[in-house]
Design an enzyme around this catalytic site. Structure first.
Site, PDB file in Angstrom:
ATOM      1  N   PHE A 137       0.862  -1.190   0.000  1.00 51.71           N
ATOM      2  CA  PHE A 137       0.000   0.000   0.000  1.00 51.71           C
ATOM      3  C   PHE A 137       0.891   1.229   0.000  1.00 51.71           C
ATOM      4  CE2 PHE A 137      -2.434   3.478   1.744  1.00 51.71           C
ATOM      5  CZ  PHE A 137      -3.633   3.372   1.051  1.00 51.71           C
ATOM      6  N   ASP A 222       9.512   2.575   1.411  1.00 51.39           N
ATOM      7  CA  ASP A 222       8.361   3.303   1.926  1.00 51.39           C
ATOM      8  C   ASP A 222       8.275   3.054   3.431  1.00 51.39           C
ATOM      9  OD1 ASP A 222       5.830   4.020   2.837  1.00 51.39           O
ATOM     10  OD2 ASP A 222       4.769   3.264   1.078  1.00 51.39           O
ATOM     11  N   LYS A 251       2.966  10.049   8.446  1.00 50.95           N
ATOM     12  CA  LYS A 251       2.309   9.585   9.671  1.00 50.95           C
ATOM     13  C   LYS A 251       2.919  10.149  10.947  1.00 50.95           C
ATOM     14  CE  LYS A 251      -0.005   5.479   7.827  1.00 50.95           C
ATOM     15  NZ  LYS A 251      -1.387   5.913   8.051  1.00 50.95           N
TER      16      LYS A 251
END
Length: 397
Positions: A137, A222, A251
Site C-alpha cells: 500500500f 516506503d 504519519k
C-alpha cells in the site's frame, strides 16, 4: 451530540468512509482518548500509526502553541528555519543527504516515484518501470494507487499510470525475473501494514539492494508507517543492514500534524532541479516545528528504545496466551499483527472496542495493533487481561 455529528456527516460529507464507528473524541491524554459523552478509550491504534507521542503530549502542545503565535505559513518562496532544521535533523539521523517535505504519505511516495523517473531522464536512459510488491500500500493518488499491489485500490480509476509491475514479497526469484532494461526502481515497505503486518525478511531486503546495485536500479523504501521509531529504531531500514537510495516518511513524523517527507542520497536527489517538483503547504513552519518536536521528544524520552522493549514484551505476552484462535503473532517493535486461525478478527476487534480499546483489523483474520510509542508494560498487561477474556468468550461462542 453524536447523533447530530453523524447526521451532518451523512448529509454533507462525501461517503468515502461508509458508516464509521459511532464515536467522536473531544480530547486525549497520553494513550487515552475521551468520547464526547465522557467515556475513556485506550488508544492502541494511534490514528493508524500517527500519534507517536500519544495525545496532548506537553512538549508538542507547547511547541505548536508557540508556533501558532508566531507564523503558520509563508510559502516556499522564502527560506523557512524550521524546514531547514528538520531536513538537517532527518539527514543527520539517517544515511541520506537531502530531504523534501510534503503533506502526506501518498505525496511522499508520489515524489519518490517522480524522483526515480527523473533520475534516468536526466541521464537520457529510457527507464521508467517501478517494481512494487503484491499486497503493498503506497497511497491513494492515481499513481500511488497504481503502485499499490492491491487492484481494489486502483481498478475504478483506469486508465492508470503506466509502468508498474508487482511481485510477491520475499520471493527473490520472482523479483529477479521482473527486472528488465526499463526498470528504474524497486519500491517496497519493510513491513506491509495495510495487508496484515507482513515483514520483509532480511535476506529479501538484502537481495533487493544487491539487485539494485547490479543493475543500476534505485531502491525506494516506503517507511510511511514504519518510520519515526515505530519498529524500535528511528527508521526500520536500520535494522536490515542496507541503505536505500530514497526513503519516504509521513504519519508519525508530525505527531498528528500533516507532514510527509522524501529523503534521498545526493546521487538521486540531484535529479530534481528548480521547478521539477514543489508544494504549497509542504514543510511550512507549523508542520516542520511539529516534526522537530517529535524527533526531539523521541530522542529525549528514549521512545525508540521503549518501542523495542515494550513491543517485544507485548508480542511475548500475546504469544504466551497460547490461544488456539491465534495462529501467529508477527511484526516489529510496536507494529504488531495477530493472525487468527479462523475468521474472528472482526469479532475480537468489536469486543475490544466494547471494552474501550481502539485497535484495527485487516479482513476477517488479522488484528492490527499500532499504539503510541509511549506505551508502558502496565498498559500491555491491562490489554492482555481484557484480550484473554475476549478470546475465551469467542472460543465459547
Amino acid at each position: 451530540m453524536i447523533n447530530q455529528i453523524i447526521s451532518d456527516d451523512k448529509q454533507y460529507y462525501m461517503n468515502t468512509f461508509g458508516d464509521r464507528i459511532p464515536l467522536a473524541f473531544t480530547h486525549g491524554d497520553g494513550i487515552t482518548l475521551y468520547h464526547e459523552n465522557g467515556d475513556a478509550y485506550k488508544d492502541f491504534f494511534a490514528g493508524i500509526a500517527v500519534s507517536a507521542l500519544g495525545h496532548s503530549h506537553p512538549k508538542l502542545v507547547e511547541a505548536l502553541r508557540d508556533q501558532v503565535g508566531k507564523v503558520l505559513h509563508t510559502s516556499s518562496l522564502y527560506y523557512i528555519e524550521n524546514q531547514a532544521s528538520l531536513a538537517k535533523a532527518l539527514c543527520e539521523a539517517s544515511c541520506f543527504d537531502k530531504a523534501f517535505f510534503c503533506n502526506s504519505g501518498a505525496e511522499a511516495n508520489e515524489g519518490a516515484i517522480k524522483l526515480a523517473r527523473k533520475y534516468f531522464y536526466e541521464r537520457n536512459i529510457n527507464r521508467f518501470e517501478i517494481i512494487t510488491m503484491e499486497k503493498s500500500f503506497h497511497g491513494r493518488t492515481i499513481t500511488t494507487a497504481t503502485a499499490t499491489g492491491q487492484e481494489k485500490y486502483s481498478r475504478p480509476y483506469a486508465p492508470l499510470t503506466p509502468g508498474f509491475c508487482y511481485v510477491p514479497i520475499n520471493d527473490i526469484a520472482a523479483l529477479k525475473n521482473a527486472v528488465t532494461d526499463r526498470t528504474a526502481a524497486i519500491m517496497l515497505e519493510l513491513i506491509q501494514g495495510e495487508s496484515g503486518v507482513h515483514p520483509a525478511t532480511a535476506e529479501y531486503v538484502q537481495a533487493v539492494r544487491d539487485i539494485c546495485d547490479k543493475h543500476g536500479i534505485l531502491m525506494i523504501v516506503d517507511e510511511v508507517q514504519t518510520g519515526i521509531g515505530r519498529t524500535g529504531s528511528l527508521f526500520a531500514y536500520q535494522q536490515y543492514g542496507v541503505e536505500p537510495d530514497i526513503l519516504t516518511l509521513a504519519k508519525a513524523l508530525g505527531g498528528g500534524v500533516p507532514i510527509g517527507a522524501v529523503l534521498a542520497n545526493d546521487c538521486a536527489a540531484d535529479a530534481f532541479h528548480p521547478g521539477d517538483h514543489g508544494t504549497t503547504f509542504g514543510g511550512n513552519p507549523l508542520a516542520t516545528r511539529a516534526g522537530l518536536t517529535v524527533l526531539q521528544t523521541i530522542a529525549e524520552e528514549h521512545l525508540t528504545e521503549n518501542a523495542k522493549e515494550v513491543g517485544n514484551y507485548f508480542t511475548d505476552k500475546l504469544s504466551a496466551l497460547n490461544s488456539p484462535l491465534i495462529s501467529e503473532v508477527r511484526g516489529m517493535g510496536l507494529m504488531i499483527g495477530v493472525e487468527f486461525s479462523s475468521p474472528v478478527a472482526r469479532d475480537a476487534w468489536r469486543a475490544l472496542l466494547d471494552a474501550h480499546y481502539l485497535t484495527g483489523c485487516v479482513g476477517d483474520t488479522v488484528l492490527r495493533i499500532l499504539p503510541p510509542l509511549i506505551l508502558t508494560k502496565q498498559d500491555v498487561d491491562e490489554f492482555i487481561t481484557s484480550f484473554a477474556e475476549i478470546l475465551s468468550k469467542i472460543k465459547e461462542d
